[in-house]
Design an enzyme around this catalytic site. Sequence first.
Site, mmCIF file in Angstrom:
data_model
loop_
_atom_site.group_PDB
_atom_site.id
_atom_site.type_symbol
_atom_site.label_atom_id
_atom_site.label_comp_id
_atom_site.label_asym_id
_atom_site.label_seq_id
_atom_site.Cartn_x
_atom_site.Cartn_y
_atom_site.Cartn_z
ATOM 1 N N ASP A 397 0.839 -1.254 0.136
ATOM 2 C CA ASP A 397 -0.007 -0.066 -0.089
ATOM 3 C C ASP A 397 0.983 1.320 -0.024
ATOM 4 O OD1 ASP A 397 -2.246 1.534 0.218
ATOM 5 O OD2 ASP A 397 -2.912 0.575 1.890
ATOM 6 N N GLU A 452 -14.491 1.403 0.384
ATOM 7 C CA GLU A 452 -14.118 2.027 1.557
ATOM 8 C C GLU A 452 -14.307 3.654 1.491
ATOM 9 O OE1 GLU A 452 -9.718 2.191 2.583
ATOM 10 O OE2 GLU A 452 -9.326 1.263 0.592
#
Length: 633
Positions: A397, A452
């Site tokens: 990430d 999200e």
Amino acid sequence: MPRSYRRSAVAFLLCGVLAMTLFITGPAQAKDSAWTVRGPSPHSGPLAQLRLDGASGALTLQVSRGGRTVVEPSPVGIVTERADLSHGLRYLGRHDRTVVERYRSTVGKQRSRTARMTETHFRFRGGGNARLDLVVRASDDGVAYRYDLPSGSGDVLGETSAFTLPPDAAAWLGDYRKDNENLFKEYTAATAPTGEYMAQALFETAGGYALIAESDLTGRYSAARLIHQQGLPTYRIGLWDERVESDGPLSTPWRALIVGDLPTVTQSTFTDDLAPASRVADTSWIRPGPALWTWLAGGKPAGQSLSMQQGYVDYAAQRGWPYVVVDAGWYFDPDQWDVTDPDWQRNSWIPRLVDYARERHVGIQVWIHHRDLDTAEEREQWLPTLERWGVKGVKIDFMGSESQETLRWYDEILKDTAAHHLLVNFHGSTIPKGIQRTWPQVMSMEGVNGEEKRTNTPQHLATLPFTRNVIGSMDFTPGAFHRPQRPNAASDAGEVGLSVLYESGIQNLAGTPESYDARPLARRFLEQIPATWDRTQLLAGRPGESAVLARASGSRWFIGGTFTGPAHTAEVPLRLEPGRWLVDLILDGPDGLVRKPTVVRGGQTLSVPVAADGGFAAIACRWRPGLSTCDRA
């Protein structure tokens, strides 16, 4: 009069006439040159026309389909520190060949693929005797070109490449950001606001749809974005880096246009077809499949708890899901660890979780921050350790860059994860640009305003199948039934459908066990989601309004649909093979999800009631007398 004198007089007179002609008309103009490149099917697909202006020596590329314009004549050119190769070009010659490549993908819209393309290699010479080769490819679903530069060309300072659309072409664009996580909105080609847009822009023209894309992007170059000025229908290619370093021969990434009717564009694998073949010889260890991902449910505390993760493993095992993804919070600050110490793993409970999960036939994947893998030394510490523990994959990430330096990092991490048999899911990342063909362990990438986010809209949900998800696997993370802010909050059936509508090699299911148990029909459907797809078919839709896709696994078709606007009955053509099909529908009812089996012939229309800004899910199987469900035990 002597004969010699008469000849001289005639010659003098002709010179005078020529001089007068030049005086009246000006200098003679060099003629334009034009060439066409057509795909392997002569009567279908797009046609590319390359034109060299005789006066300026500048190149333009035009694309048409069925005699109608898709892309107007658009600039083609590149500028290096040694030469401006956007004008002053002279044609040297061409070479033609047919490209036929058969390959098998580990993920995507279909596993077995055949790429057929016509390739023309044009050779030009520019100012200062500089060389430029332009490679143009055409297939039945796209046109692409790239620049080939010889050694000694120097660094690249930019491209003059651009795409000029018909001004009134409908356009679906997302503002550019470094992680490619913005919403798609609808404009027209000319009226879109001045700004920078993601290089995954879709246009609707008289000649069909055109999706701008990029392929074969590596650390030898810099990623592209689209630059637009309001009032003009032209979208210029801008690069992340003002200077792209090159110390040898250079082949740039492909500037690609996926072209055709909407089903052709949606089902296309053109960006993968353009990419280099797999660099992983043995892919037997690469196993896609759904995963239970609980970050949207428990956040960081769940990541730090062995007992909670063991409970998630138990739940995944009961559902038949092959993976659990452990997100942030499972490891301490690596600066406090000596990972060269053989006892380092005592600082982590992940090895115990892996052993626990292995006994239940569940694999563990773990989240890790890019900063902990951004040097060769860190990769040498982390990746062999994760492999030794038995971890199956990494979710990396926060790269947050598409610079040449970051793309060089991608080159290294891809080699290293393949060597250590680790599946990869990139978040906070670039988007797939042929990467999944070359590195088949890449299961998915984010690069999307996904589940999200709190900014999603129903229109965005109905645009993604025609834009971002066309070019590669997309980790949208559907299934978060417990999140009231999702744009289809009134439609659990629509949320179930997203698990099919959005393709991802690792389909990270983002709900809680409690939310699944409260919706047994959704749970049963998600238990049957296949690891891979054999075929993909667009049944109905229009970007920003609706999308219904069917994906085949063996003899069954899984169907997902999303719609915008008020509640209504959607008419969906069942574009499957002839014969009678049992379509096992999951719909929104007054008190929750309901199941509605329906028998329909292939090619007929399926009437589906959908909630406001909602959708549906279904499984279709061959009907036979007595069959009442497509579920498998």
